[in-house]
Design an enzyme around this catalytic site. Structure first.
Site, PDB file in Angstrom:
ATOM      1  N   ARG A  51       1.053  -1.258  -0.068  1.00 39.20           N
ATOM      2  CA  ARG A  51       0.111  -0.106   0.033  1.00 39.20           C
ATOM      3  C   ARG A  51       0.797   1.307  -0.199  1.00 39.20           C
ATOM      4  NH1 ARG A  51      -2.928  -4.014   1.660  1.00 39.20           N
ATOM      5  NH2 ARG A  51      -0.969  -4.398   2.775  1.00 39.20           N
ATOM      6  N   THR A  52       1.718   1.503   0.975  1.00 41.18           N
ATOM      7  CA  THR A  52       2.284   2.541   0.993  1.00 41.18           C
ATOM      8  C   THR A  52       3.394   3.121  -0.284  1.00 41.18           C
ATOM      9  OG1 THR A  52       2.747   2.137   3.275  1.00 41.18           O
ATOM     10  CG2 THR A  52       4.076   3.972   2.579  1.00 41.18           C
ATOM     11  N   LYS A  80      25.653  -3.548  -1.493  1.00 43.69           N
ATOM     12  CA  LYS A  80      27.131  -3.728  -1.777  1.00 43.69           C
ATOM     13  C   LYS A  80      27.784  -3.071  -0.367  1.00 43.69           C
ATOM     14  CE  LYS A  80      26.674  -3.182  -6.711  1.00 43.69           C
ATOM     15  NZ  LYS A  80      27.089  -1.952  -7.710  1.00 43.69           N
ATOM     16  N   ARG A 101      11.268   3.962   3.092  1.00 42.64           N
ATOM     17  CA  ARG A 101      11.067   3.010   4.218  1.00 42.64           C
ATOM     18  C   ARG A 101      12.300   2.189   4.440  1.00 42.64           C
ATOM     19  NH1 ARG A 101       5.925  -0.840   4.325  1.00 42.64           N
ATOM     20  NH2 ARG A 101       5.173   0.884   4.922  1.00 42.64           N
ATOM     21  N   HIS A 129       5.585   5.857  11.366  1.00 41.90           N
ATOM     22  CA  HIS A 129       4.747   5.937  10.084  1.00 41.90           C
ATOM     23  C   HIS A 129       3.910   7.109   9.953  1.00 41.90           C
ATOM     24  CE1 HIS A 129       3.540   4.154   6.398  1.00 41.90           C
ATOM     25  NE2 HIS A 129       3.288   3.126   6.743  1.00 41.90           N
TER      26      HIS A 129
END
Ligand code: NCD
Length: 306
Positions: A51-52, A80, A101, A129
């Site tokens: 969703r986000t 890396k 995120r 959030h």
């Protein structure tokens, strides 16, 4: 240049204005369809998301802008060994705004200290959030008509549930909100939420392990998933994951006017037989997420129509 790392980075007036803009976008989508023409949003997702990330991307497309990014750490140079600071400095060369995120608490804050473009925290570990909170506030306001005078129950994993932490912080600034915290003893809210947010702001709250005993009092029920990825022990997760399962049967004792929210994804905590109940608002909530993110992108890019 502004970023959104914590929901309290925005004043209540700014939040209310953003929700007004989201309402206007819902009513008049055409008005907004080209406002981000020529702008690019980068979505840097080091953790899974449906969703986000997709609502951010849909939001930018619906504003007439473009999107670039990655949806897992493994496909970026983080694999890396690149630092968040260096990744951010690089992406600033290619994008006008960044949604990030990350599994580490504070990573988006580090990004914002190394960025020349706005950074949006799209979830940092078990911490915050803020854009889910904007989504939740828009949904509650559209359902209840206001953001004051209600009792909200938070149920499930209140320890690791970042959406819960941000929403409690936001609600602590509105009038006459009563909060009921429903969780197993092992998954109570972190002590900073209790001391620095609830007690400090004089918010009326209580804690319980029993959902059914408080269900009839609630105007809003905010269900959450037990956050498996934050547990150190899988056995502990298995023991706690089915602590609460909301069913149609249990809802018989709840108010007719109850609003049931869940940031999603749901696992077992809301039975699918609840989905047809008119009180179930979680998919509508997911839709609100796109509109409020459109309003947020405009605000952070300094785009104002009126
Ligand atoms: C939430 C999250 O990522 O914190 N999901 C979302 O963004 N809608 C809730 C969760 O994962 O349980």
């Amino acid at each position: 240049m502004r970023s959104l790392i914590n929901i309290l980075d925005l004043t209540t007036a700014e939040i209310d204005k953003m929700l007004d803009t989201a309402d206007d976008i819902i009513a008049n989508p055409k008005k907004y369809s080209e406002v981000c023409h020529g702008k690019k949003l980068a979505t840097l997702f080091f953790e899974p998301s449906t969703r986000t990330r997709l609502s951010f991307e849909a939001a930018m497309y619906e504003l007439g802008g473009n999107v670039l990014g990655f949806s897992e750490a493994q496909s970026s140079s983080a694999a890396k060994g690149e630092s968040v600071a260096d990744t951010t400095r690089t992406v600033c060369c290619y994008a006008d705004i960044i949604a990030m995120r990350h599994p580490k608490e504070g990573a988006p804050l580090v990004a914002s200290m190394n960025s020349t473009v706005p950074i949006i925290n799209a979830g940092d570990g078990g911490h915050n959030h803020p854009t889910q909170t904007l989504t939740d506030l828009l949904t509650i306001r559209r359902k209840k008509g206001k953001l004051s005078d209600f009792t909200i129950g938070f149920c499930g994993d209140l320890k690791f549930g970042r959406t819960v932490h941000s929403l409690i912080q936001a609600l602590s600034r509105y009038e006459n909100i009563k909060i009921i915290l429903i969780s197993p003893n092992e998954l109570k809210v972190p002590s900073y939420i209790k001391h620095d947010v609830l007690r400090k702001n004089g918010i009326e709250y209580k804690q319980t392990t029993d959902l059914e005993s408080v269900l009839p009092e609630l105007d809003v029920l905010y269900m959450t998933r037990v956050q498996r990825e934050r547990f150190l022990s899988e056995e502990e997760y298995i023991r706690l994951r089915d602590s609460y399962i909301l069913t149609r049967e249990k809802l018989k004792i709840a108010k007719e006017s109850l609003t049931i929210l869940h940031p999603l994804p749901r696992v077992n905590e809301i039975s699918v037989d609840v989905d047809d109940d008119p009180r179930a608002c979680y998919f509508e909530q997911a839709l609100c997420g796109k509109f409020v993110r459109m309003a947020l992108i405009m605000e952070l890019l300094g785009i104002h129509l009126d």
